[in-house]
Design an enzyme around this catalytic site. Structure first.
Site, PDB file in Angstrom:
ATOM      1  N   HIS A  51      66.718  70.461  35.608  1.00  0.00           N
ATOM      2  CA  HIS A  51      65.494  70.795  36.341  1.00  0.00           C
ATOM      3  C   HIS A  51      64.805  71.916  35.568  1.00  0.00           C
ATOM      4  CE1 HIS A  51      62.688  71.125  39.582  1.00  0.00           C
ATOM      5  NE2 HIS A  51      62.991  72.406  39.791  1.00  0.00           N
ATOM      6  N   HIS A  63      57.783  75.725  40.184  1.00  0.00           N
ATOM      7  CA  HIS A  63      58.389  74.476  39.720  1.00  0.00           C
ATOM      8  C   HIS A  63      57.851  73.300  40.511  1.00  0.00           C
ATOM      9  CE1 HIS A  63      61.833  74.387  42.828  1.00  0.00           C
ATOM     10  NE2 HIS A  63      61.107  75.437  43.126  1.00  0.00           N
ATOM     11  N   CYS A 139      59.406  67.314  36.361  1.00  0.00           N
ATOM     12  CA  CYS A 139      59.421  68.777  36.332  1.00  0.00           C
ATOM     13  C   CYS A 139      59.338  69.333  34.915  1.00  0.00           C
ATOM     14  CB  CYS A 139      60.655  69.319  37.051  1.00  0.00           C
ATOM     15  SG  CYS A 139      62.218  68.749  36.354  1.00  0.00           S
TER      16      CYS A 139
END
Length: 191
Positions: A51, A63, A139
């Site tokens: 991530h 994010h 992401c």
């Protein structure tokens, strides 16, 4: 009731922090002992994927999560994902128990944008909804777009290479099997 030493230690640290006052700065360091700077890319090692987030200072990251929050740790699942998927959160809350590092992965070949531009753009996006696609815009795309001005994902590129490699190998093996069967059939017919 038996109290775990980890919990007791953590509780004592919190109490000590409160005694010193909330103005005391907590040092945040990655798994290599490095402290992030505003605009740095943060790579978080989840089970089975990575991530990505952008550090915006004072212990916070911005994010990008999928529409259901499925690409997240357990610490972010209960957020109001239906309203937005660009979030600003404490870095250590996003990381949860996973390892993380500062990884400005394209700095060698690309000029990063100035930190104040990265941070300002990240803040403007907080609370907005963007179209999430694990292949075309995830992401990592989000984070690299903020830092470098264009969206890229090495995770996707590596997955495509592996998939093409496996597909190419499968086709090659298939062709060899068919060629062998044709050769064997022709050989049997000529005998």
């Amino acid at each position: 009731m038996l109290v775990k030493p980890d919990f007791l230690s953590w509780t004592l640290q919190i109490m000590d922090f409160r005694k010193r006052g909330s103005s005391a700065k907590t040092q945040i360091t990655d798994m290599n002992g490095n402290e992030p700077n505003p605009g740095d890319l943060i790579e978080i090692f989840r089970k089975g994927y990575k991530h990505w987030a952008v550090y915006v200072g004072e212990g916070y990251v911005v994010h990008f999560l999928g529409p259901e929050g499925s690409i997240s740790s357990s610490s972010t699942i209960n957020l109001p994902i239906g309203k937005n998927n660009v979030l600003k959160q404490k870095l250590l809350e996003v990381v949860s128990t996973d390892e993380w590092t500062i990884n400005n992965l394209h700095d060698q070949e690309k000029q990063p944008r100035p930190p104040e531009v990265i941070v300002n753009e990240a803040h403007k996006l907080v609370g907005t909804t963007r179209s999430y696609n694990v292949v075309n815009y995830n992401c990592e795309h989000f984070a690299t777009e903020l830092r470098y001005g264009n969206a890229e994902s090495e995770q996707v590129e590596e997955a495509v290479k592996v998939t093409l490699g496996v597909t190419g190998l499968s086709i090659t093996v298939g062709v060899l099997i068919v060629a062998f069967l044709v050769w064997k059939t022709q050989r049997s017919s000529s005998n």
